[in-house]
Design a protein around this motif. Structure first.
Motif, PDB file in Angstrom:
ATOM      1  N   ALA A   1       2.272   4.807  -0.243  1.00 59.46           N
ATOM      2  CA  ALA A   1       2.469   6.224   0.079  1.00 59.46           C
ATOM      3  C   ALA A   1       1.240   6.798   0.780  1.00 59.46           C
ATOM      4  O   ALA A   1       1.362   7.598   1.717  1.00 59.46           O
ATOM      5  CB  ALA A   1       2.758   7.014  -1.198  1.00 59.46           C
ATOM      6  N   VAL A   2       0.051   6.388   0.331  1.00 58.74           N
ATOM      7  CA  VAL A   2      -1.175   6.849   0.976  1.00 58.74           C
ATOM      8  C   VAL A   2      -1.247   6.322   2.400  1.00 58.74           C
ATOM      9  O   VAL A   2      -1.605   7.056   3.334  1.00 58.74           O
ATOM     10  CB  VAL A   2      -2.414   6.397   0.166  1.00 58.74           C
ATOM     11  CG1 VAL A   2      -3.706   6.765   0.914  1.00 58.74           C
ATOM     12  CG2 VAL A   2      -2.410   7.036  -1.218  1.00 58.74           C
ATOM     13  N   THR A   3      -0.876   5.057   2.575  1.00 60.30           N
ATOM     14  CA  THR A   3      -0.876   4.465   3.919  1.00 60.30           C
ATOM     15  C   THR A   3       0.106   5.174   4.840  1.00 60.30           C
ATOM     16  O   THR A   3      -0.201   5.454   6.006  1.00 60.30           O
ATOM     17  CB  THR A   3      -0.513   2.966   3.830  1.00 60.30           C
ATOM     18  OG1 THR A   3      -1.484   2.287   3.019  1.00 60.30           O
ATOM     19  CG2 THR A   3      -0.483   2.333   5.221  1.00 60.30           C
ATOM     20  N   GLU A   4       1.284   5.495   4.313  1.00 57.75           N
ATOM     21  CA  GLU A   4       2.292   6.220   5.116  1.00 57.75           C
ATOM     22  C   GLU A   4       1.752   7.582   5.543  1.00 57.75           C
ATOM     23  O   GLU A   4       1.942   8.003   6.698  1.00 57.75           O
ATOM     24  CB  GLU A   4       3.570   6.387   4.302  1.00 57.75           C
ATOM     25  CG  GLU A   4       4.685   7.101   5.055  1.00 57.75           C
ATOM     26  CD  GLU A   4       5.923   7.326   4.200  1.00 57.75           C
ATOM     27  OE1 GLU A   4       6.870   7.981   4.695  1.00 57.75           O
ATOM     28  OE2 GLU A   4       5.953   6.854   3.043  1.00 57.75           O
ATOM     29  N   ALA A   5       1.075   8.259   4.633  1.00 55.22           N
ATOM     30  CA  ALA A   5       0.509   9.565   4.968  1.00 55.22           C
ATOM     31  C   ALA A   5      -0.588   9.428   6.021  1.00 55.22           C
ATOM     32  O   ALA A   5      -0.690  10.248   6.943  1.00 55.22           O
ATOM     33  CB  ALA A   5      -0.052  10.228   3.709  1.00 55.22           C
ATOM     34  N   LEU A   6      -1.399   8.375   5.897  1.00 59.90           N
ATOM     35  CA  LEU A   6      -2.443   8.126   6.891  1.00 59.90           C
ATOM     36  C   LEU A   6      -1.839   7.876   8.267  1.00 59.90           C
ATOM     37  O   LEU A   6      -2.326   8.370   9.283  1.00 59.90           O
ATOM     38  CB  LEU A   6      -3.296   6.930   6.474  1.00 59.90           C
ATOM     39  CG  LEU A   6      -4.407   7.183   5.448  1.00 59.90           C
ATOM     40  CD1 LEU A   6      -5.013   5.869   4.999  1.00 59.90           C
ATOM     41  CD2 LEU A   6      -5.475   8.094   6.026  1.00 59.90           C
ATOM     42  N   GLU A   7      -0.779   7.104   8.291  1.00 60.49           N
ATOM     43  CA  GLU A   7      -0.118   6.808   9.563  1.00 60.49           C
ATOM     44  C   GLU A   7       0.455   8.065  10.198  1.00 60.49           C
ATOM     45  O   GLU A   7       0.413   8.228  11.425  1.00 60.49           O
ATOM     46  CB  GLU A   7       0.983   5.762   9.347  1.00 60.49           C
ATOM     47  CG  GLU A   7       0.432   4.375   8.998  1.00 60.49           C
ATOM     48  CD  GLU A   7       1.526   3.395   8.606  1.00 60.49           C
ATOM     49  OE1 GLU A   7       2.683   3.860   8.380  1.00 60.49           O
ATOM     50  OE2 GLU A   7       1.241   2.191   8.515  1.00 60.49           O
ATOM     51  N   ASN A   8       0.975   8.957   9.378  1.00 63.70           N
ATOM     52  CA  ASN A   8       1.488  10.232   9.910  1.00 63.70           C
ATOM     53  C   ASN A   8       0.355  11.088  10.474  1.00 63.70           C
ATOM     54  O   ASN A   8       0.513  11.738  11.514  1.00 63.70           O
ATOM     55  CB  ASN A   8       2.230  11.000   8.818  1.00 63.70           C
ATOM     56  CG  ASN A   8       3.567  10.373   8.470  1.00 63.70           C
ATOM     57  OD1 ASN A   8       4.190   9.713   9.310  1.00 63.70           O
ATOM     58  ND2 ASN A   8       4.019  10.563   7.244  1.00 63.70           N
ATOM     59  N   LEU A   9      -0.790  11.083   9.780  1.00 63.87           N
ATOM     60  CA  LEU A   9      -1.940  11.812  10.291  1.00 63.87           C
ATOM     61  C   LEU A   9      -2.398  11.234  11.626  1.00 63.87           C
ATOM     62  O   LEU A   9      -2.730  11.975  12.561  1.00 63.87           O
ATOM     63  CB  LEU A   9      -3.093  11.776   9.279  1.00 63.87           C
ATOM     64  CG  LEU A   9      -2.921  12.578   7.996  1.00 63.87           C
ATOM     65  CD1 LEU A   9      -4.126  12.387   7.085  1.00 63.87           C
ATOM     66  CD2 LEU A   9      -2.728  14.061   8.293  1.00 63.87           C
ATOM     67  N   ALA A  10      -2.413   9.909  11.698  1.00 67.09           N
ATOM     68  CA  ALA A  10      -2.829   9.256  12.935  1.00 67.09           C
ATOM     69  C   ALA A  10      -1.865   9.584  14.076  1.00 67.09           C
ATOM     70  O   ALA A  10      -2.278   9.788  15.225  1.00 67.09           O
ATOM     71  CB  ALA A  10      -2.901   7.742  12.722  1.00 67.09           C
ATOM     72  N   LYS A  11      -0.589   9.673  13.728  1.00 65.59           N
ATOM     73  CA  LYS A  11       0.409  10.010  14.747  1.00 65.59           C
ATOM     74  C   LYS A  11       0.211  11.439  15.239  1.00 65.59           C
ATOM     75  O   LYS A  11       0.324  11.721  16.438  1.00 65.59           O
ATOM     76  CB  LYS A  11       1.811   9.845  14.165  1.00 65.59           C
ATOM     77  CG  LYS A  11       2.926  10.047  15.176  1.00 65.59           C
ATOM     78  CD  LYS A  11       4.284   9.792  14.545  1.00 65.59           C
ATOM     79  CE  LYS A  11       5.402  10.002  15.560  1.00 65.59           C
ATOM     80  NZ  LYS A  11       6.738   9.770  14.957  1.00 65.59           N
TER      81      LYS A  11
ATOM     82  N   LEU B   1      -0.882  14.115  -2.877  1.00 65.51           N
ATOM     83  CA  LEU B   1       0.426  13.544  -3.200  1.00 65.51           C
ATOM     84  C   LEU B   1       0.744  13.722  -4.677  1.00 65.51           C
ATOM     85  O   LEU B   1       1.857  14.108  -5.046  1.00 65.51           O
ATOM     86  CB  LEU B   1       0.454  12.055  -2.833  1.00 65.51           C
ATOM     87  CG  LEU B   1       0.499  11.723  -1.343  1.00 65.51           C
ATOM     88  CD1 LEU B   1       0.382  10.211  -1.133  1.00 65.51           C
ATOM     89  CD2 LEU B   1       1.786  12.225  -0.703  1.00 65.51           C
ATOM     90  N   GLU B   2      -0.248  13.457  -5.527  1.00 63.89           N
ATOM     91  CA  GLU B   2       0.008  13.572  -6.964  1.00 63.89           C
ATOM     92  C   GLU B   2       0.226  15.030  -7.380  1.00 63.89           C
ATOM     93  O   GLU B   2       0.987  15.307  -8.304  1.00 63.89           O
ATOM     94  CB  GLU B   2      -1.136  12.925  -7.743  1.00 63.89           C
ATOM     95  CG  GLU B   2      -1.160  11.409  -7.562  1.00 63.89           C
ATOM     96  CD  GLU B   2      -2.117  10.709  -8.510  1.00 63.89           C
ATOM     97  OE1 GLU B   2      -2.873  11.406  -9.224  1.00 63.89           O
ATOM     98  OE2 GLU B   2      -2.108   9.462  -8.524  1.00 63.89           O
TER      99      GLU B   2
ATOM    100  N   VAL C   1       7.744   7.150 -13.509  1.00 61.15           N
ATOM    101  CA  VAL C   1       8.866   6.755 -12.649  1.00 61.15           C
ATOM    102  C   VAL C   1       8.347   6.533 -11.232  1.00 61.15           C
ATOM    103  O   VAL C   1       7.190   6.834 -10.914  1.00 61.15           O
ATOM    104  CB  VAL C   1       9.975   7.841 -12.625  1.00 61.15           C
ATOM    105  CG1 VAL C   1      10.562   8.051 -14.005  1.00 61.15           C
ATOM    106  CG2 VAL C   1       9.421   9.157 -12.078  1.00 61.15           C
ATOM    107  N   SER C   2       9.217   6.013 -10.387  1.00 64.78           N
ATOM    108  CA  SER C   2       8.850   5.805  -8.986  1.00 64.78           C
ATOM    109  C   SER C   2       9.026   7.101  -8.206  1.00 64.78           C
ATOM    110  O   SER C   2       9.703   8.035  -8.665  1.00 64.78           O
ATOM    111  CB  SER C   2       9.718   4.719  -8.361  1.00 64.78           C
ATOM    112  OG  SER C   2      11.073   5.160  -8.291  1.00 64.78           O
TER     113      SER C   2
END
Length: 444
Positions: A139-149, A277-278, A429-430
């Motif tokens: 989830a952290v990686t996905e958020a980083l990728e969105n920031l990079a985008k 996120l948390e 939970v997930s």
């Protein structure tokens, strides 16, 4: 004042208040005697105006004031002695109306619905689950990728490349309506991301497939709700020169990216993202737990509800939902909107929970602080940039708006109080499970 009960059915109450004419006349005389020393009238020294003349001059007004005061005092004394709390403003009607004349007894009929007695309920019987989610690396990686985008750069494509959705084209354009250029319709070296929908509908679509050096005649029609009144609904032609076609290049996920978003390093940025996120997960989890808590209270605590409150709430729900289904209607000239059984059922739930939470909060001495109110006003004021001061003044002068801002704060604090008393079990939970639980809130 004599009080006679005329109705006592469920929460409905009715009373007949009778003020004998002699008592009213005595009250008027008393008020006139109290005022006599200060009254001046032509032909008489101050304080020496005869009572007969005072009655003739001021009697009707004093009589009206005395009647109103007697009725108000009688109603207040009755509510204090009975312990009743009216759900809405009591209906007060004078018997006889305009046919009443001086010398008659004053008879007033009073009707209201009393707020119900809220039954005691053991809050420790409530069992809740608090869903907890850890911010995983993915989830952290996905958020980083969105920031990079979002921080992406654009680089020129190879010569002759056709523009694709998401590409940026650098263009010169000149817009014309009826063969004449119009104000604001011309620009040079304008960077336009295709698919951003930042231009008039249809404009960007006609640049898909364009190459650097192309001259394109873009034909569009301004929307009927366009901001510029002269251009509403007008056909326009834009003579457009494509000077460059550029492809997006996401920024590198490194310390430089972190600094763009105010972090010292990539590791610090990851920590900030994880915390954010948390916090989002905790907010979503709280919403799920709050719904479960309210469902249990609604199911387990039963008491009579004032019909007037339920009816008013049902009409408000029906009206609100109608406007959500008809967003094009901004006024209220739409005729009567009758609540359905579903609206009434939802209204009963809202009224029951509102009265119950208010009672629990009062007994627990839950208060909304001045600081919390100020923060709520500040949050609302941000919706009116440039008019914050006017909004503050408006809130200060409007008790109803103050109550609208205070109510959700009070409710959340009462919910927190109940959760502290209830049996709460944490359940890991997930993220997907939490998302499903949140989505289910809209279907219940």
């Amino acid at each position: 004042m004599q009080v006679e009960e005329t109705q006592n059915e469920g929460l409905k109450r009715g009373y007949r208040f009778t003020l004998p004419a002699a008592d009213l006349a005595a009250e008027v005389d008393q008020k006139l005697r109290e005022a006599q020393p200060e009254v001046e009238m032509k032909g008489f020294r101050k304080g020496k105006v005869p009572m007969a003349m005072l009655k003739k001059q001021f009697g009707p007004r004093v009589l009206g004031d005395a009647m109103q005061q007697a009725i108000d005092n009688a109603l207040r004394n009755h509510l204090e002695s009975s312990g009743d709390r009216p759900a809405t403003q009591p209906k007060v009607e004078m018997q006889g109306g305009e046919s009443w004349k001086e010398g008659d007894d004053v008879v007033v009929n009073v009707e209201y619905e009393a707020l119900p007695e809220i039954p005691e309920f053991d809050l420790t019987k409530i069992k809740l689950e608090r869903l907890t989610v850890t911010a995983e690396d993915a989830a952290v990686t996905e958020a980083l990728e969105n920031l990079a985008k979002n921080a992406q750069n654009f680089e020129d494509r190879k010569k002759g490349s056709k523009a694709k959705d998401g590409d940026r084209v650098v263009i010169d354009f000149k817009g014309m309506v009826d063969g004449e250029a119009f104000e604001g319709g011309t620009a040079e070296d304008y960077p336009l991301v295709l698919g951003s929908k930042s231009f008039i509908p249809g404009f960007e679509d006609q640049l898909l497939g364009a190459k650097a050096g192309d001259d394109i005649e873009v034909k569009v029609t301004f929307p009927e709700d366009y901001g510029h009144p002269v251009l509403k609904g007008k056909d326009a032609v834009f003579e457009t020169k494509v000077k460059a076609v550029q492809e997006p290049k996401p920024a590198e996920i490194d310390d430089e990216l972190a600094k763009k978003f105010g972090a010292e390093s990539l590791d610090k940025l990851k920590e900030q993202i994880s915390e954010r996120l948390e916090a989002e997960y905790a907010g979503a989890s709280r919403a799920v737990m709050k719904r479960a808590l309210l469902d249990q209270l609604d199911d387990q605590v039963k008491f009579d509800l004032p019909e007037s409150l339920v009816e008013a709430e049902a009409h408000q729900i029906a009206h609100q939902l109608w406007h959500e289904e008809h967003p094009e209607e901004h006024g209220h000239n739409h005729g009567s909107i009758e609540p359905t059984d579903e609206h009434k059922s939802l209204a009963e739930r809202r009224v029951r929970l509102g009265l119950l939470l208010a009672d629990i909060g009062q007994k627990a001495e839950v208060k909304v602080t001045d600081q919390e109110m100020t923060q709520a006003v500040l949050t609302q004021a941000r919706q009116y940039p440039g008019q914050e001061r006017e909004f503050f003044d408006y809130v200060q002068k409007n008790p109803q708006i103050q109550q609208q801002l205070r109510a959700p704060i009070f409710e959340d604090k009462v919910v927190d109080h109940i959760a502290e008393t209830a049996k709460v079990e944490d359940k890991t939970v997930s993220k997907e499970d939490l998302e499903k639980a949140v989505e289910a809130l809209d279907t219940l």
